[in-house]
Write an enzyme that holds these catalytic residues in place. Structure first.
Site, PDB file in Angstrom:
ATOM      1  N   LYS A 118       6.743 -13.159 -61.818  1.00  0.00           N
ATOM      2  CA  LYS A 118       6.100 -12.446 -62.913  1.00  0.00           C
ATOM      3  C   LYS A 118       4.838 -13.184 -63.357  1.00  0.00           C
ATOM      4  CE  LYS A 118       8.983 -10.550 -65.777  1.00  0.00           C
ATOM      5  NZ  LYS A 118      10.075 -10.775 -66.758  1.00  0.00           N
ATOM      6  N   ARG A 168       4.685  -6.180 -59.195  1.00  0.00           N
ATOM      7  CA  ARG A 168       5.289  -6.928 -58.085  1.00  0.00           C
ATOM      8  C   ARG A 168       5.373  -5.976 -56.908  1.00  0.00           C
ATOM      9  NH1 ARG A 168      10.827  -6.863 -61.310  1.00  0.00           N
ATOM     10  NH2 ARG A 168      10.993  -4.633 -61.295  1.00  0.00           N
ATOM     11  N   ARG A 211      33.610  -7.953 -17.100  1.00  0.00           N
ATOM     12  CA  ARG A 211      34.388  -9.167 -17.325  1.00  0.00           C
ATOM     13  C   ARG A 211      35.803  -8.962 -16.802  1.00  0.00           C
ATOM     14  NH1 ARG A 211      35.666 -11.073 -23.326  1.00  0.00           N
ATOM     15  NH2 ARG A 211      37.004  -9.239 -23.234  1.00  0.00           N
ATOM     16  N   CYS A 253      27.080 -12.004 -25.510  1.00  0.00           N
ATOM     17  CA  CYS A 253      27.774 -10.724 -25.618  1.00  0.00           C
ATOM     18  C   CYS A 253      28.747 -10.694 -26.788  1.00  0.00           C
ATOM     19  CB  CYS A 253      28.473 -10.370 -24.317  1.00  0.00           C
ATOM     20  SG  CYS A 253      29.723 -11.566 -23.845  1.00  0.00           S
ATOM     21  N   ARG A 313      34.600  -4.656 -21.012  1.00  0.00           N
ATOM     22  CA  ARG A 313      35.906  -5.320 -21.108  1.00  0.00           C
ATOM     23  C   ARG A 313      36.918  -4.523 -20.324  1.00  0.00           C
ATOM     24  NH1 ARG A 313      34.118  -4.729 -26.189  1.00  0.00           N
ATOM     25  NH2 ARG A 313      33.619  -6.575 -27.442  1.00  0.00           N
ATOM     26  N   GLY A 324      30.047 -16.106 -25.226  1.00  0.00           N
ATOM     27  CA  GLY A 324      31.021 -15.348 -26.013  1.00  0.00           C
ATOM     28  C   GLY A 324      31.090 -16.035 -27.361  1.00  0.00           C
ATOM     29  N   THR A 325      30.197 -15.640 -28.252  1.00  0.00           N
ATOM     30  CA  THR A 325      30.042 -16.431 -29.479  1.00  0.00           C
ATOM     31  C   THR A 325      31.202 -16.257 -30.451  1.00  0.00           C
ATOM     32  OG1 THR A 325      28.603 -14.680 -30.247  1.00  0.00           O
ATOM     33  CG2 THR A 325      27.552 -16.679 -29.432  1.00  0.00           C
ATOM     34  N   ASN A 326      32.006 -15.210 -30.250  1.00  0.00           N
ATOM     35  CA  ASN A 326      33.174 -15.061 -31.114  1.00  0.00           C
ATOM     36  C   ASN A 326      34.189 -16.165 -30.812  1.00  0.00           C
ATOM     37  OD1 ASN A 326      34.671 -13.780 -33.098  1.00  0.00           O
ATOM     38  ND2 ASN A 326      35.778 -12.539 -31.600  1.00  0.00           N
ATOM     39  N   ASP A 327      34.602 -16.259 -29.528  1.00  0.00           N
ATOM     40  CA  ASP A 327      35.529 -17.333 -29.168  1.00  0.00           C
ATOM     41  C   ASP A 327      34.888 -18.700 -29.348  1.00  0.00           C
ATOM     42  OD1 ASP A 327      38.183 -16.558 -28.392  1.00  0.00           O
ATOM     43  OD2 ASP A 327      37.226 -15.317 -26.859  1.00  0.00           O
ATOM     44  N   GLU A 347      32.285 -19.836 -23.661  1.00  0.00           N
ATOM     45  CA  GLU A 347      32.935 -19.543 -24.936  1.00  0.00           C
ATOM     46  C   GLU A 347      33.900 -20.639 -25.351  1.00  0.00           C
ATOM     47  OE1 GLU A 347      35.060 -15.834 -24.611  1.00  0.00           O
ATOM     48  OE2 GLU A 347      35.446 -16.148 -22.490  1.00  0.00           O
ATOM     49  N   HIS A 352      17.603   1.271 -64.868  1.00  0.00           N
ATOM     50  CA  HIS A 352      18.303   0.077 -64.382  1.00  0.00           C
ATOM     51  C   HIS A 352      19.205   0.421 -63.203  1.00  0.00           C
ATOM     52  CE1 HIS A 352      21.702  -2.786 -64.366  1.00  0.00           C
ATOM     53  NE2 HIS A 352      20.733  -3.664 -64.569  1.00  0.00           N
ATOM     54  N   SER A 397      26.990 -15.974 -20.051  1.00  0.00           N
ATOM     55  CA  SER A 397      26.936 -15.098 -21.209  1.00  0.00           C
ATOM     56  C   SER A 397      27.760 -15.755 -22.304  1.00  0.00           C
ATOM     57  CB  SER A 397      27.495 -13.719 -20.850  1.00  0.00           C
ATOM     58  OG  SER A 397      27.485 -12.905 -21.989  1.00  0.00           O
ATOM     59  N   MET A 427      17.879 -11.925 -66.455  1.00  0.00           N
ATOM     60  CA  MET A 427      17.690 -12.976 -67.449  1.00  0.00           C
ATOM     61  C   MET A 427      17.098 -12.356 -68.708  1.00  0.00           C
ATOM     62  SD  MET A 427      16.586 -16.101 -65.020  1.00  0.00           S
ATOM     63  CE  MET A 427      15.287 -15.133 -64.290  1.00  0.00           C
ATOM     64  N   ARG A 439       9.018 -14.326 -71.837  1.00  0.00           N
ATOM     65  CA  ARG A 439       9.589 -13.570 -70.719  1.00  0.00           C
ATOM     66  C   ARG A 439      10.086 -14.493 -69.614  1.00  0.00           C
ATOM     67  NH1 ARG A 439       4.940  -9.425 -69.065  1.00  0.00           N
ATOM     68  NH2 ARG A 439       6.759  -8.289 -68.280  1.00  0.00           N
ATOM     69  N   TYR A 455      18.787 -12.206 -22.751  1.00  0.00           N
ATOM     70  CA  TYR A 455      19.180 -10.932 -23.357  1.00  0.00           C
ATOM     71  C   TYR A 455      20.257 -11.119 -24.415  1.00  0.00           C
ATOM     72  CZ  TYR A 455      23.378 -10.964 -20.383  1.00  0.00           C
ATOM     73  OH  TYR A 455      24.553 -11.299 -19.789  1.00  0.00           O
ATOM     74  N   GLY A 484      16.200  -7.660 -64.787  1.00  0.00           N
ATOM     75  CA  GLY A 484      17.122  -7.532 -65.907  1.00  0.00           C
ATOM     76  C   GLY A 484      18.206  -8.598 -65.952  1.00  0.00           C
TER      77      GLY A 484
HETATM   78  P1  ADP Z   1      12.313  -7.996 -67.071  1.00  0.00           P
HETATM   79  O1  ADP Z   1      12.184  -9.195 -66.234  1.00  0.00           O
HETATM   80  O2  ADP Z   1      13.724  -7.660 -67.407  1.00  0.00           O
HETATM   81  O3  ADP Z   1      11.540  -6.831 -66.530  1.00  0.00           O
HETATM   82  P2  ADP Z   1      10.191  -8.394 -68.957  1.00  0.00           P
HETATM   83  O4  ADP Z   1       9.803  -9.786 -69.214  1.00  0.00           O
HETATM   84  O5  ADP Z   1       9.325  -7.651 -68.027  1.00  0.00           O
HETATM   85  O6  ADP Z   1      11.709  -8.354 -68.510  1.00  0.00           O
HETATM   86  O7  ADP Z   1      10.187  -7.728 -70.379  1.00  0.00           O
HETATM   87  C1  ADP Z   1      11.039  -6.739 -70.861  1.00  0.00           C
HETATM   88  C2  ADP Z   1      10.242  -5.585 -71.419  1.00  0.00           C
HETATM   89  O8  ADP Z   1       9.361  -6.032 -72.428  1.00  0.00           O
HETATM   90  C3  ADP Z   1       9.384  -4.923 -70.392  1.00  0.00           C
HETATM   91  O9  ADP Z   1       9.459  -3.539 -70.565  1.00  0.00           O
HETATM   92  C4  ADP Z   1       8.022  -5.419 -70.669  1.00  0.00           C
HETATM   93  O10 ADP Z   1       7.038  -4.519 -70.291  1.00  0.00           O
HETATM   94  C5  ADP Z   1       8.049  -5.608 -72.178  1.00  0.00           C
HETATM   95  N1  ADP Z   1       7.113  -6.641 -72.574  1.00  0.00           N
HETATM   96  C6  ADP Z   1       7.101  -7.917 -72.167  1.00  0.00           C
HETATM   97  N2  ADP Z   1       6.048  -8.583 -72.700  1.00  0.00           N
HETATM   98  C7  ADP Z   1       5.395  -7.713 -73.461  1.00  0.00           C
HETATM   99  C8  ADP Z   1       4.212  -7.800 -74.272  1.00  0.00           C
HETATM  100  N3  ADP Z   1       3.508  -8.921 -74.343  1.00  0.00           N
HETATM  101  N4  ADP Z   1       3.823  -6.706 -74.932  1.00  0.00           N
HETATM  102  C9  ADP Z   1       4.527  -5.559 -74.835  1.00  0.00           C
HETATM  103  N5  ADP Z   1       5.634  -5.406 -74.125  1.00  0.00           N
HETATM  104  C10 ADP Z   1       6.069  -6.464 -73.420  1.00  0.00           C
HETATM  105 MG    MG Z   2       9.799  -6.435 -66.414  1.00  0.00          MG
HETATM  106 MG    MG Z   3      36.162 -14.292 -25.455  1.00  0.00          MG
END
Ligand code: ADP
Ligand code: MG
Ligand code: MG
Length: 901
Positions: free
Chosen positions: A22, A335, A629, A849, A574, A783-786, A762, A451, A781, A102, A91, A869, A100
């Site tokens: 982030k 991201r 075999r 195999c 087999r 025989g990675t299981n055995d 094997e 979510h 060949s 942390m 954040r 192979y 979501g």
């Molecule tokens: P997560 O990792 O769970 O996506 P975020 O850090 O992105 O958590 O934040 C949770 C929510 O808060 C998100 O919807 C984000 O856009 C909002 N948010 C975070 N920082 C700000 C900010 N400076 N102003 C307005 N909204 C924010």
């Molecule tokens: Mg976010």
């Molecule tokens: Mg075998």
């Protein structure tokens, strides 16, 4: 001592290890000139130092103060300033996205004074109190440890008392009252007053986010996603912008393409007058971005332009968070977005077409695991009738299971072996265990960016969300469909994540579009984009790879299918499967034979049957190698169960009767052949060496099949493989017998029969004496299981259920060594055998195999180890082709691959 704090203007996208994904991407957007509220990031190093020692590293707070001052002077206001406060968000953000998992705390800097200043400065009293109640709520639960449900409960109570359906209808006075309630709640539950000092709020929020790295759900998520536990999270501190300032404000999420199908064009959800997570939490219904275009065309146009900029810059699908504050657009996160398998293929091909990425990079962007997912069966809905309900197809695939209504129940039933579908109004991060346990997730609220949808897509789990026709009653543990049908907990439902339809009962399955394409080259409507992309990327992989891909096939039908899927031969046929079923009695007769004549009679009865099998397989693989075999498993596997027999014989005797002569004889034989450890007993080459005529019969069947195929104008290429060799002497004796029979058949038929003779590697001893063994073997060949069983001293059937999950939990291995090759141990034996085998015989052909031949990570290892192979089950053949191609590219482009997470 390193630096612990970086301003957004100092960071870059490639600093994710230090700044978290982030923080690094906020810095990147800042560098690109996109409108990002200013801020700074505390590094993952600072987090690690804090978690290791329990106290903040020296110099951390002075650095934070310096950066804060810069943000304050740019804004012309101080954090929490009484007449016009600057507010901050704190954040979390780890190196790998953990959506979501942390904590984030918004609106830091509000207290009993500054809330009044904010009301005055913004001219919006309701907004100020709404922000304050959010702060007390988030800080109270995240930092002070008050159960989040208490706040939800108080909010719900107030809405009920005021008779309003959602929080937007609460007035400034209502919200001011709510703040009081929340503060009392905090005091009652934690014994502490909500801190009024903005500086203390900031400091404690930062530490709480550090600590959330070790929260239960974050740990669970990491284990599932194979993310290391010692990375730590970065913490980003950023000036707040406000989407909850009224109808000309709002917040939203967007993707540069549809993350479910890969279709180009902006995709996302928007919620007017909302802050933070409101948009994904399902508290009110969101509107699609097209609606934003109507509400605020200027912001929409700007957003579209930014998304295009990001996609061209990242050269990939991006997902973003944005907020509009009184008509001004702010970018809050981006991201490279998670996507379904279908979208991954479609997008990789599109980006290559658009010239944004090279064709080889497109190949690097998809994985065998994704391809395998596209090969899973789909529902055959031709007789399914009307669905119960339709929601949004958020994560594709077909899954059926018993409806359950909370995470704990999902986990409980799944542990007992039941398949379940988790049904919720919406999911929260606390539902993660249930989502993992379920086959599918079904929600009645929330969009494709909710979510439930985001997490399910990340896990490759089937998901239908926003099925508004469903009335979900968690308390009564049931839902009601629009037509009145009531589904109680435990009733089976079928969820189609590709169409959004949900059916009552179990809907039968059918081949996926990709399978249909592989089978006959045809593709169908909806999935054409992804199917066409699969075809292209597979072709690219075929051109790039060095490894050949063969299939493990025991029947002509399997061999033919494998060939349609692109197999370049059979790596393991087999023979023992051919002794099962109704032929078992013939094998019985051979084992029970009292003399040479009886044994020969039994063997000659088997001969034509085996010849028939081999002829069919050689025909299906005409022109390609077929490695046959010789019989491998212990003979007692072909005899009836010892206890059953003993009971039958004893019961007959107890009734004063003589047991059937056949039963008594069988019991004798079974007792004679009983082994304590059959896996390490009389099997493989050992059988051939002690049971007269057994090898000769099998080789004769192969040779005669070759003669037949040759006479029919085919080009059969049979190879004979000896199993479970530990010493070259075993192979030498067996090989002499094989060659004697081949010569005999050539002589009788006048058709010269040449079959290369090789061995399985094997047993550790075979790998360690591979140089000697290669003198007698034209191919190896693995025989990675055995080989895995004998290297670890594990009997697979006994250990997997007994203690593998404990081993995985304790981190003794990160994946089962039966699924992904153990490079350090088994892999080392493989390398020794390759090196010493090739040193003794440079043209030695080497393959694998075991099931590992179709496992993506293992395929990469076999490529690197120099094998010729891999051979795997027919359905894994396309996966192995794709991964072999990717492995070849990776090897030429060391370290240049993209981060797959
Ligand atoms: P997560 O990792 O769970 O996506 P975020 O850090 O992105 O958590 O934040 C949770 C929510 O808060 C998100 O919807 C984000 O856009 C909002 N948010 C975070 N920082 C700000 C900010 N400076 N102003 C307005 N909204 C924010
Ligand atoms: Mg976010
Ligand atoms: Mg075998």
């Amino acid at each position: 001592m390193g630096r612990y704090v970086y301003d957004f203007s100092e960071g870059r996208r490639d600093m994710a290890a230090l700044l978290g994904g982030k923080g690094a991407n906020l810095a990147e957007m800042t560098r690109l000139g996109l409108p990002v509220p200013p801020g700074f990031t505390l590094t993952t190093e600072a987090c690690r130092a804090y978690l290791d020692t329990g106290s903040e590293p020296a110099g951390l707070w002075s650095a934070v103060s310096a950066h804060l001052s810069a943000v304050e002077s740019a804004a012309g206001r101080l954090l929490g300033q009484a007449d016009d406060p600057l507010l901050l968000s704190v954040r979390s953000g780890a190196r790998f996205s953990m959506p979501g998992m942390m904590e984030t705390i918004l609106d830091i800097g509000l207290n009993d004074d500054s809330v009044l200043g904010l009301a005055k400065a913004s001219g919006n009293e309701r907004f100020a109190w709404d922000s304050y109640r959010r702060l007390v709520q988030m800080f109270g639960s995240t930092v002070m440890g008050v159960d989040a449900g208490c706040f939800e409960g108080a909010l719900a109570e107030l809405k009920e008392a005021r008779g309003v359906p959602d929080d937007v209808r609460l007035t400034a006075d209502d919200l001011a009252e709510l703040v009081e309630t929340f503060k009392e709640l905090v005091h009652r539950e934690s014994g502490e007053y909500f801190p009024q000092s903005p500086a203390e709020q900031l400091r404690r929020s930062v530490l709480a986010v550090f600590q959330s790295w070790n929260g239960e759900r974050a740990r669970l998520y990491r284990r599932r996603e194979h993310i290391a536990d010692d990375l730590g999270t970065a913490v980003t501190v950023q000036r707040m912008v406000f989407g909850n300032l009224g109808p000309d404000s709002g917040s939203g999420v967007a993707f540069t393409r549809d993350p479910a199908t890969g279709r180009p064009g902006l995709y996302g959800d928007y919620l007017p007058d909302a802050q933070g997570e409101d948009v994904v939490a399902g508290i009110r219904n969101t509107v699609p971005l097209t609606e934003l275009e109507r509400l605020d065309p200027e912001s929409h146009a700007r957003l579209s332009a930014h998304l295009r900029t990001l996609e061209r810059h990242y050269r990939d699908l991006c997902d973003i968070e944005f907020t509009i504050e009184r008509g001004t657009l702010w970018m809050l996160q981006t991201r490279v977005g998670k996507r379904t398998a279908e979208a991954a293929f479609a997008i990789a091909a599109q980006l290559a077409d658009e010239g944004l990425i090279a064709p080889d990079e497109a190949l690097a962007r998809v994985s065998g695991e994704q391809l395998a997912r596209l090969m899973f069966p789909r529902f055959d809905t031709s007789h399914a009738g009307e669905p119960l309900v339709r929601g949004l197809p958020a994560s594709p695939g077909a899954a059926a299971g018993a409806a359950v209504f909370d995470s704990a129940e999902a986990v409980r039933r799944a542990k007992a072996g039941e398949k379940v579908v988790l049904v919720r109004q919406e999911t929260t991060p606390d539902d993660l265990p249930g989502m993992i346990a379920a086959q599918a997730v079904l929600t009645s609220r929330g969009g494709k960016t909710s979510h439930a949808a985001v997490v399910a897509r990340g896990m490759g789990k089937v998901c239908v969300c926003g099925a508004e026709g469903l009335a979900v009653d968690i308390g009564e543990r049931r839902f009601t469909a629009a037509d009145g049908t009531v589904v109680q907990e435990g009733r089976i439902v079928s969820v189609d994540g590709s169409t959004g339809a949900v059916y009552s009962g179990t809907v039968p399955l059918t081949d996926s579009a990709v399978i249909r394409f592989l089978e006959d080259g045809s593709a169908d409507g909806a999935a054409t984009g992804a199917v066409a992309a699969v075809a292209r990327l597979l072709a690219r992989a075929d051109a790039a790879r060095r490894l050949e891909v063969r299939a493990n096939a025991d029947t002509p039908e399997d061999a033919a299918r494998a060939r349609r899927f692109g197999a370049q031969g059979v790596g393991l046929c087999r023979t023992e499967h051919m002794f099962l079923g109704e032929r078992r009695t013939l094998v019985e007769a051979m084992i029970l034979a009292r003399d040479e004549t009886e044994r020969e009679a039994a063997l000659s009865a088997l001969l034509p049957l085996q010849r028939e099998d081999f002829t069919g397989i050689l025909e299906a693989m005409d022109g390609l190698p077929v490695t046959i075999r010789l019989i491998d498993p212990p003979l007692h596997e072909f005899l009836p169960d010892r206890t059953d027999l003993a009971v039958r014989v004893a019961a007959a005797r107890a009734q004063g009767a003589e047991p059937a002569a056949h039963d008594a004889e069988l019991l004798d034989a079974v007792n004679r052949m009983h082994e304590e450890n059959p896996m390490l007993g009389l099997r493989g080459v050992r059988l051939g060496l002690v049971v007269p005529g057994l090898v000769a019969m099998q080789v004769r069947a192969v040779a005669e099949a070759v003669v037949r195929r040759t006479r029919a104008g085919g080009s059969p290429r049979a190879e004979i493989m000896v199993p479970l060799v530990g010493a070259v002497e075993e192979l030498r004796i067996e090989r002499a017998e094989v060659e004697r029979v081949l010569a005999e058949v050539s002589q009788e038929s006048g058709v010269p029969v040449h079959c290369p003779v090789g061995t399985m590697i094997e047993l550790p001893r075979a790998a360690l004496t591979a140089g000697r063994i290669a003198e007698e073997a034209e191919f190896f060949s693995f025989g990675t299981n055995d080989l895995t069983q004998t290297t670890w001293g594990f009997s697979r059937d006994d250990v997997e259920a007994a203690f593998f999950s404990a081993y995985l939990d304790k981190g003794i291995f990160s994946a089962s060594p039966f699924e992904t090759l153990d490079r350090d141990g088994v892999g080392r034996l493989v390398r020794i055998a390759v090196d010493e085998g090739r040193a003794a015989r440079p043209d030695l052909k080497i393959g694998v195999c075991g099931e590992h031949g179709g496992d993506p990570a293992s395929v990469h290892f076999f490529h690197a180890a120099g094998l010729d192979y891999v051979s795997c089950s027919p359905f894994r053949v396309p996966v192995a082709r794709l991964e072999a191609g990717r492995a070849a590219l990776e090897a030429t482009d060391e370290g240049g691959g993209s981060d797959s997470r």
